[in-house]
Write an enzyme that holds these catalytic residues in place. Structure first.
Site, short mmCIF file in Angstrom:
data_model
loop_
_atom_site.label_atom_id
_atom_site.label_comp_id
_atom_site.label_asym_id
_atom_site.label_seq_id
_atom_site.Cartn_x
_atom_site.Cartn_y
_atom_site.Cartn_z
N GLU A 1 0.77 -1.26 -0.01
CA GLU A 1 0.07 -0.25 -0.02
C GLU A 1 0.92 1.04 0.05
OE1 GLU A 1 -3.06 0.33 -0.57
OE2 GLU A 1 -3.82 -1.77 0.57
N ARG B 1 0.71 3.90 -3.12
CA ARG B 1 -0.12 5.09 -3.09
C ARG B 1 0.71 6.22 -3.27
NH1 ARG B 1 -5.63 3.86 0.25
NH2 ARG B 1 -5.67 1.31 -0.34
N ASP C 1 -5.00 -9.82 -7.54
CA ASP C 1 -5.44 -8.81 -8.76
C ASP C 1 -4.55 -8.18 -9.65
OD1 ASP C 1 -5.16 -8.10 -6.24
OD2 ASP C 1 -6.68 -6.45 -6.27
N GLU D 1 -12.37 -0.02 -9.73
CA GLU D 1 -12.13 -0.70 -10.54
C GLU D 1 -12.96 -0.37 -11.47
OE1 GLU D 1 -12.06 -1.62 -7.29
OE2 GLU D 1 -9.68 -1.42 -7.06
N THR E 1 -1.57 0.15 -10.67
CA THR E 1 -2.09 -0.29 -9.76
C THR E 1 -3.46 0.88 -8.67
OG1 THR E 1 -3.57 -1.57 -8.72
CG2 THR E 1 -1.82 -1.18 -7.84
C1 DMJ Z 1 -6.50 0.39 -4.03
O1 DMJ Z 1 -5.91 0.95 -2.99
C2 DMJ Z 1 -6.10 -0.33 -5.54
O2 DMJ Z 1 -6.51 0.19 -6.66
C3 DMJ Z 1 -5.01 -1.12 -5.28
O3 DMJ Z 1 -5.30 -2.20 -6.62
C4 DMJ Z 1 -6.82 -2.48 -5.20
N1 DMJ Z 1 -7.34 -1.45 -3.98
C5 DMJ Z 1 -8.06 -0.89 -3.99
C6 DMJ Z 1 -8.71 -0.67 -4.88
O4 DMJ Z 1 -10.29 -0.27 -4.90
#
Ligand code: DMJ
Length: 729
Positions: free
Chosen positions: A271, A275, A416, A590, A677
């Protein structure tokens, strides 16, 4: 208390009715806008041609002067985004911004008088390079201007006369599509910006500096002493794209004066990478290519974003110091010790361990420090050496041994972004690393073979799970998280080009056609997750009714309805099962992420319309009356209860994707960037320029997909290591 109320939520009318009114307003003004804009385009076109000495003999005369508007914000947007400049309505609703003025930004010196950002050019050669889409602006501007003038001249831009548009929405591409249907996408995009501003204002007022924000109770919470910038850093690039300079200055000042990673604090490796590191790197990237945010030399923190990114990455990299090289789930930012997960037998989540590479590789490219690259890519080698069958990985992996824990397979939580980062790594390094394309193709074939089934009665395409491995039963469940996949499949099929361009390439064939069809079908299923509920918002998880035995895609493709009937009792709604524990909506990105890719890649305006419906539902049901937006408790309750939480990805991803979906296609072209992501855009680059290259090879597989390892003792004898067995269903 917020005073701004762009959605008129406090007036007694519902946000929805206000949105409807504003939509109607926007539609009715579109007609006059297109006529006026066409006229202005002709004027500007004539001026451009005259300037070029080409206008002799033109039989009509147009005034040389066009309206001028001096709002600095508008000047900025018009000049930065070139053809992307939206129509800027004057206060009284008249006097649209001149197309010529927008195009003036393309032809002229757009830097003069811009709100400057106090920074200086960062001097790593590669990062200063303007992307092709930026350089192309003049040429594109000329072509668009001429095309616009021609369309106007031919009467194609005259919706005010009641005639039907001359081309089908499905075939639209580019800036005219909205106008053909009398939809003012720029107006809609502006509403997304308003939603962002409301969210940000509430955060600034009641949660500033906190890592969590609770907009109903108006409280915040630190994840570490004085905060990690969780919300602020994640939102930087969205503010840049929206040109929110005041808000961005505030954020930057906080980063400069208050943000330190020297904290005795355990953080989640993944995370924090996607982020914070991703947010800082994309802020660095955008500040290099957007004139308004271009750094100016001389300030003490001129390389702020990159310095913070390097400092953070150095700390995060200590999580990789495990015996296998697979990172531990967490790391202490001060003691620099990796920490195994406190759950799951200490195993790291597979997706988390394998979705760090885009960030580390870009940092390696920027700094020339190869260890960022090497440590990140080593993870993928270790993972791949497990020889998971058909490219489908169990969702836990031990950092100590580098081996999988259990055999649960899914593309939802914990699985994912492993798949997402395969194809994006291939794109990031400008197709110089075919190993990742190979892995992506294998995994997608595995998805088709083992995970794609159909719901009943409507035969919607379902990407299911295998909780007991490929030999076990199929579990017809889709986390909302899985809905990144339609967009990623489309991205893989075309490389980010729109299909009309991709089809001209020698690499296009039946497989790509099939991939696009799979993407379309899965997109529809994800859209159905929204349409099936009372609020029009998706639950966190949907289950599906399926056939017994399951109808797998590999047994034959089943046909589903072209469109999802909105009627309450529509048959297709029986296909979805929403369990009580899964009814919440966290404002996840998503589905709109995939809609954005599908719109850009197919040019089918239907995806934008779906996005617009979704956006309206978010406004109607997740807006907090006196400021901000919050996740909700039950998507089938009207009104839904609030969960009193605004996730950072609401600002970083969800609103960004809406903004891009409703915006012009030349902003962040998909064949020139990759989005990590967490929706942070990073440039594609040529790794050879920094002598970076793939440092590993896949162990060969036999016809059954089993690893073939050479025995060390003899050096010649080959042994087949049998890995996970095939599927039973
Ligand atoms: C985000 O932090 C990112 O997209 C991650 O890959 C999956 N979860 C969250 C959003 O749902």
């Amino acid at each position: 208390m917020n005073t701004r109320d762009p959605f008129n939520l406090r007036s007694g009318s519902t946000a929805f009715s206000i949105l409807q009114q504003s939509t109607t307003r926007a539609a009715s003004s579109a007609a006059s806008y297109t006529r006026q804009a066409g006229q202005q385009a002709l004027e500007a076109g004539k001026q451009a041609l005259e300037d070029a000495g080409l206008a002799d003999g033109m039989s009509f005369a147009v005034p040389r002067n066009v309206p001028t508007f001096n709002d600095p914000q508008r000047r900025y947007e018009d000049s930065v985004w070139g053809s992307s400049g939206r129509s800027r309505y004057a206060e009284n609703g008249h006097g649209h911004s001149g197309v010529a003025e927008k195009i003036g930004g393309i032809f002229g010196d757009s830097r003069k008088g811009l709100p400057m950002y106090k920074d200086k050019p960062y001097n790593y050669g590669a990062s200063i390079r303007r992307p092709r889409w930026f350089k192309r602006k003049r040429v594109m501007g000329s072509l668009l201007l001429l095309a616009f003038g021609c369309f106007y001249w031919l009467g194609w831009l005259s919706p005010g006369d009641g005639q039907k548009p001359k081309s089908k929405a499905g075939s639209t591409w580019g800036i005219f599509s909205g106008q053909e249907k009398n939809v003012d996408w720029e107006e809609r995009r502006e509403q997304v910006k308003d939603a962002f501003k409301l969210s940000w204002e509430a955060y600034e007022q009641h949660g500033w500096g906190y890592d969590e924000f609770h907009p109903v109770s108006k409280k915040g919470r630190y994840m570490a002493t004085n905060g990690l910038g969780w919300i602020i850093v994640d939102a930087l690039d969205t503010m840049m794209l929206m040109n929110l300079t005041k808000e961005l200055n505030h954020a930057r000042e906080w980063i400069s004066t208050s943000l330190s990673y020297e904290k005795d604090q355990d953080v989640n490796t993944f995370e924090t990478t996607i982020r914070m590191l991703g947010g800082l790197l994309s802020a660095h990237y955008l500040s290099q290519i957007l004139p308004a945010f271009e750094p100016i030399g001389g300030s003490p923190d001129e390389d702020l974003y990159l310095e913070k990114a390097s400092d953070l990455a150095d700390r995060l990299l200590t999580a990789y110091d495990s015996p296998s090289g697979v990172p531990y789930a967490s790391v202490n930012l001060k003691t620099l010790k990796g920490i195994p997960s406190h759950a799951d037998g200490g195993a790291s989540s597979t997706a988390e361990a394998t979705s760090l590479q885009l960030e580390m590789k870009y940092l390696a490219f920027l700094t020339g420090e190869t260890h960022y690259w090497e440590k990140a890519e080593k993870v993928i080698e270790v993972v791949d050496n497990n020889g998971a069958k058909d490219g489908l990985l169990p969702i836990f992996i031990y950092a100590d041994s580098g081996t999988f824990r259990g055999n649960e397979i899914r593309l939802g939580s914990r699985g994912d972004s492993y798949y997402e980062y395969l194809i994006k790594q291939y794109h990031q390094t400008s197709k110089q690393e075919p190993i990742y394309l190979d892995m992506w193709k294998e995994a997608l074939a595995g998805v088709r073979k083992h995970l794609i089934t159909y719901s009943k009665p409507s035969n919607l395409t379902v990407l299911a799970e295998r909780p007991s491995g490929l030999d076990g039963h199929i579990h017809p469940k889709m986390d909302h998280l899985v809905c990144f996949i339609p967009g990623t499949i489309a991205l893989g099929a075309t490389g980010g080009l729109n299909t009309s361009e991709a089809k001209k390439l020698s690499t296009w064939g039946a497989q790509q056609e099939e991939d696009m069809e799979l993407a379309r079908q899965l997109m529809k299923t994800c859209w159905g997750m929204y349409k099936a509920t009372a609020t029009g918002l998706a639950p966190e998880i949907a289950h599906f009714n399926i056939y017994d035995p399951p109808q797998m895609m590999r047994h034959g493709i089943l046909k589903s309805p072209e469109t999802l009937d909105p009627a309450d009792d529509a048959d297709w709604k029986q296909d979805y099962v929403i369990k009580p524990a899964d009814t919440h909506n966290l404002q996840r990105p998503e589905t709109v992420e995939s809609l954005f890719y599908m719109w850009r890649i197919t040019g089918d305006e239907m995806y934008r319309e779906w996005g617009w419906e979704m956006f309206q539902s978010f406004v109607k049901y997740t807006m907090v009356e006196d400021g901000g937006f919050s996740s909700i408790g039950n998507v089938n309750d009207i009104p839904p209860s609030s969960r009193d939480n605004m996730e950072s990805f609401w600002l970083a991803e969800t609103l960004k994707y809406f903004y891009l979906l409703f915006g012009p296609n030349d902003v962040l072209p998909l064949d020139e960037i990759v989005l990590n992501t967490e929706a942070h855009p990073l440039p594609r680059f040529d790794p050879n320029r920094k002598r970076l290259s793939t440092g590993w090879k896949r162990i060969p597989r036999d016809a059954n997909g089993n690893l073939i390892r050479e025995e060390k003792e003899t050096g010649t004898h080959k042994t087949t290591i049998t890995t996970t067995k095939g599927s039973a269903v």
